[in-house]
Design a protein around this motif. Sequence first.
Motif, PDB file in Angstrom:
ATOM      1  N   VAL A 111       0.813  -0.885  -0.474  1.00 49.74           N
ATOM      2  CA  VAL A 111       0.332   0.138  -0.152  1.00 49.74           C
ATOM      3  C   VAL A 111       1.276   1.113  -0.476  1.00 49.74           C
ATOM      4  N   ILE A 112       0.777   2.236  -0.941  1.00 51.60           N
ATOM      5  CA  ILE A 112       2.122   2.808  -0.780  1.00 51.60           C
ATOM      6  C   ILE A 112       0.631   4.692  -0.874  1.00 51.60           C
ATOM      7  N   TYR A 113       0.780   4.844   0.578  1.00 50.28           N
ATOM      8  CA  TYR A 113       0.865   6.071   0.791  1.00 50.28           C
ATOM      9  C   TYR A 113       1.271   7.792   0.205  1.00 50.28           C
ATOM     10  N   PHE A 114       0.637   8.887  -0.361  1.00 50.64           N
ATOM     11  CA  PHE A 114       1.506   9.413  -0.679  1.00 50.64           C
ATOM     12  C   PHE A 114       1.058  10.608   0.484  1.00 50.64           C
ATOM     13  N   GLU A 115       1.565  12.034   0.758  1.00 54.58           N
ATOM     14  CA  GLU A 115       1.453  12.588   2.096  1.00 54.58           C
ATOM     15  C   GLU A 115       1.483  14.420   0.968  1.00 54.58           C
ATOM     16  N   CYS A 116       1.154  15.451   1.540  1.00 57.58           N
ATOM     17  CA  CYS A 116       0.547  16.325   0.912  1.00 57.58           C
ATOM     18  C   CYS A 116       0.054  16.728   1.867  1.00 57.58           C
ATOM     19  N   ALA A 117       0.436  19.049   2.005  1.00 56.84           N
ATOM     20  CA  ALA A 117      -0.184  19.711   2.741  1.00 56.84           C
ATOM     21  C   ALA A 117      -1.550  20.149   2.071  1.00 56.84           C
ATOM     22  N   GLU A 118      -2.329  20.575   2.956  1.00 59.62           N
ATOM     23  CA  GLU A 118      -3.600  21.404   1.913  1.00 59.62           C
ATOM     24  C   GLU A 118      -3.527  21.783   1.439  1.00 59.62           C
ATOM     25  N   SER A 119      -2.856  23.056   1.283  1.00 57.16           N
ATOM     26  CA  SER A 119      -3.056  23.908   0.484  1.00 57.16           C
ATOM     27  C   SER A 119      -2.725  23.942  -0.934  1.00 57.16           C
ATOM     28  N   GLU A 120      -1.542  22.520  -1.278  1.00 55.02           N
ATOM     29  CA  GLU A 120      -1.263  22.286  -2.321  1.00 55.02           C
ATOM     30  C   GLU A 120      -2.212  21.528  -2.937  1.00 55.02           C
ATOM     31  N   LEU A 121      -2.571  20.576  -2.398  1.00 53.85           N
ATOM     32  CA  LEU A 121      -4.100  20.057  -3.150  1.00 53.85           C
ATOM     33  C   LEU A 121      -4.868  20.206  -3.559  1.00 53.85           C
ATOM     34  N   VAL A 122      -5.232  21.955  -2.745  1.00 57.23           N
ATOM     35  CA  VAL A 122      -5.820  22.255  -3.638  1.00 57.23           C
ATOM     36  C   VAL A 122      -5.179  23.469  -4.895  1.00 57.23           C
ATOM     37  N   ARG A 123      -4.751  23.872  -4.664  1.00 59.50           N
ATOM     38  CA  ARG A 123      -3.609  24.109  -5.799  1.00 59.50           C
ATOM     39  C   ARG A 123      -4.149  23.206  -7.014  1.00 59.50           C
ATOM     40  N   ARG A 124      -2.928  22.170  -6.773  1.00 54.12           N
ATOM     41  CA  ARG A 124      -3.269  20.812  -7.417  1.00 54.12           C
ATOM     42  C   ARG A 124      -4.459  20.355  -8.666  1.00 54.12           C
ATOM     43  N   LEU A 125      -5.800  20.640  -7.811  1.00 48.83           N
ATOM     44  CA  LEU A 125      -6.747  19.953  -7.686  1.00 48.83           C
ATOM     45  C   LEU A 125      -7.923  21.414  -8.913  1.00 48.83           C
ATOM     46  N   SER A 126      -7.554  22.528  -8.932  1.00 50.74           N
ATOM     47  CA  SER A 126      -7.882  23.899  -9.346  1.00 50.74           C
ATOM     48  C   SER A 126      -7.137  23.775 -10.487  1.00 50.74           C
ATOM     49  N   GLY A 127      -5.557  23.880 -10.849  1.00 51.81           N
ATOM     50  CA  GLY A 127      -5.340  24.062 -12.137  1.00 51.81           C
ATOM     51  C   GLY A 127      -5.188  22.069 -12.955  1.00 51.81           C
ATOM     52  N   ARG A 128      -5.902  21.429 -12.370  1.00 55.90           N
ATOM     53  CA  ARG A 128      -6.246  20.653 -13.016  1.00 55.90           C
ATOM     54  C   ARG A 128      -6.398  20.026 -14.261  1.00 55.90           C
ATOM     55  N   ARG A 129      -6.578  19.772 -15.345  1.00 59.12           N
ATOM     56  CA  ARG A 129      -7.157  19.519 -16.268  1.00 59.12           C
ATOM     57  C   ARG A 129      -6.935  18.932 -17.144  1.00 59.12           C
ATOM     58  N   THR A 130      -7.225  17.742 -17.776  1.00 58.12           N
ATOM     59  CA  THR A 130      -7.949  16.169 -19.137  1.00 58.12           C
ATOM     60  C   THR A 130      -7.725  16.101 -19.693  1.00 58.12           C
ATOM     61  N   CYS A 131      -7.778  15.584 -20.333  1.00 66.28           N
ATOM     62  CA  CYS A 131      -7.827  14.907 -21.981  1.00 66.28           C
ATOM     63  C   CYS A 131      -9.374  14.481 -22.401  1.00 66.28           C
ATOM     64  N   LYS A 132     -10.328  14.596 -21.938  1.00 63.39           N
ATOM     65  CA  LYS A 132     -11.436  13.630 -22.224  1.00 63.39           C
ATOM     66  C   LYS A 132     -10.999  12.480 -23.354  1.00 63.39           C
ATOM     67  N   THR A 133     -10.564  12.493 -24.634  1.00 64.83           N
ATOM     68  CA  THR A 133     -10.038  11.122 -25.072  1.00 64.83           C
ATOM     69  C   THR A 133      -9.263  10.339 -24.343  1.00 64.83           C
ATOM     70  N   CYS A 134      -7.960  10.891 -24.151  1.00 63.22           N
ATOM     71  CA  CYS A 134      -6.996   9.671 -23.761  1.00 63.22           C
ATOM     72  C   CYS A 134      -6.936   9.365 -22.453  1.00 63.22           C
ATOM     73  N   GLY A 135      -7.149  10.330 -21.634  1.00 64.05           N
ATOM     74  CA  GLY A 135      -7.238  10.598 -19.774  1.00 64.05           C
ATOM     75  C   GLY A 135      -6.014  10.900 -19.617  1.00 64.05           C
ATOM     76  N   ALA A 136      -5.177  11.833 -20.223  1.00 63.68           N
ATOM     77  CA  ALA A 136      -4.179  12.195 -19.891  1.00 63.68           C
ATOM     78  C   ALA A 136      -4.005  13.383 -18.509  1.00 63.68           C
ATOM     79  N   THR A 137      -3.599  13.611 -17.753  1.00 63.36           N
ATOM     80  CA  THR A 137      -3.606  14.684 -17.230  1.00 63.36           C
ATOM     81  C   THR A 137      -2.781  16.010 -16.743  1.00 63.36           C
TER      82      THR A 137
END
Length: 218
Positions: A111-137
Amino acid sequence: MSRLVFLGPPGVGKGTQAAGLAQELGIPHISTGAILREALEQGTTTGLEAKKFMDAGELVPDSVVLQLVRDRLSQDDARSGWLLDGYPRNLEQGQALQGLLDEMGESLEHVIYFECAESELVRRLSGRRTCKTCGATFHVEYAPIPEKGQCEAGGECDIHQRSDDAEEAILNRLSVYQRETGPLVEHYKGQDQLVILDGAAPIEEVGTALRTALNQAG
Ligand code: AP5
């Protein structure tokens, strides 16, 4: 044989790391979130039922997700291993997975557990873009969309923002994570079954640390 679970908060980079590692190991990358989004795109009953939970950042009912995982793990390409991304994510799902593995005569390797501070998670999620066709992030800042389309399906990527990456849903997902997944993390810690990685590091560094940890864990 690799049977891996990736655990960690929304936006920590589970999907980003899982895609490359699963390809390298020749095992399927099984993301319950991706399966649910695909079911929704196809307009299946499961997908439509899941939509209200996903849009609000809540967990889809355990029984629904267990059935998806059961079906997926029984497919031929999962015989030589798998990487589960986003499942289990509460104690009940952890027990259900253990029961499923017992039935199949299999066991969890790491089981691999990735840790990160919440402020950084918000920045990553709000800036995430995904390709609908191939699923790349991608990420507007950290993993920019290439100028020339590199869609695996050919041509330009069809870029969009996930509906649950809206601010309100992000904040709820993070609180659901603390409430539901926190106890599961403690459970795996107690069983000495956890490989802990710093998910706050840059993408390449996390990838290197992941491979080193897996090699050391054997
Ligand atoms: P799911 O799709 O599993 O979402 P999640 O767990 O919230 O995780 P994410 O996909 O948001 O984040 P990630 O860790 O994969 O990060 P990523 O690599 O994309 O689930 C969605 C919904 O489905 C749930 O809310 C729930 O409703 C339902 N669901 C799914 N599984 C369920 C289950 N088991 N039970 C019940 N319901 C379930 O990276 C994020 C961004 O950061 C990207 O833009 C990326 O480019 C960037 N990035 C990644 N790593 C780094 C880095 N090291 N440095 C800088 N940027 C980075």
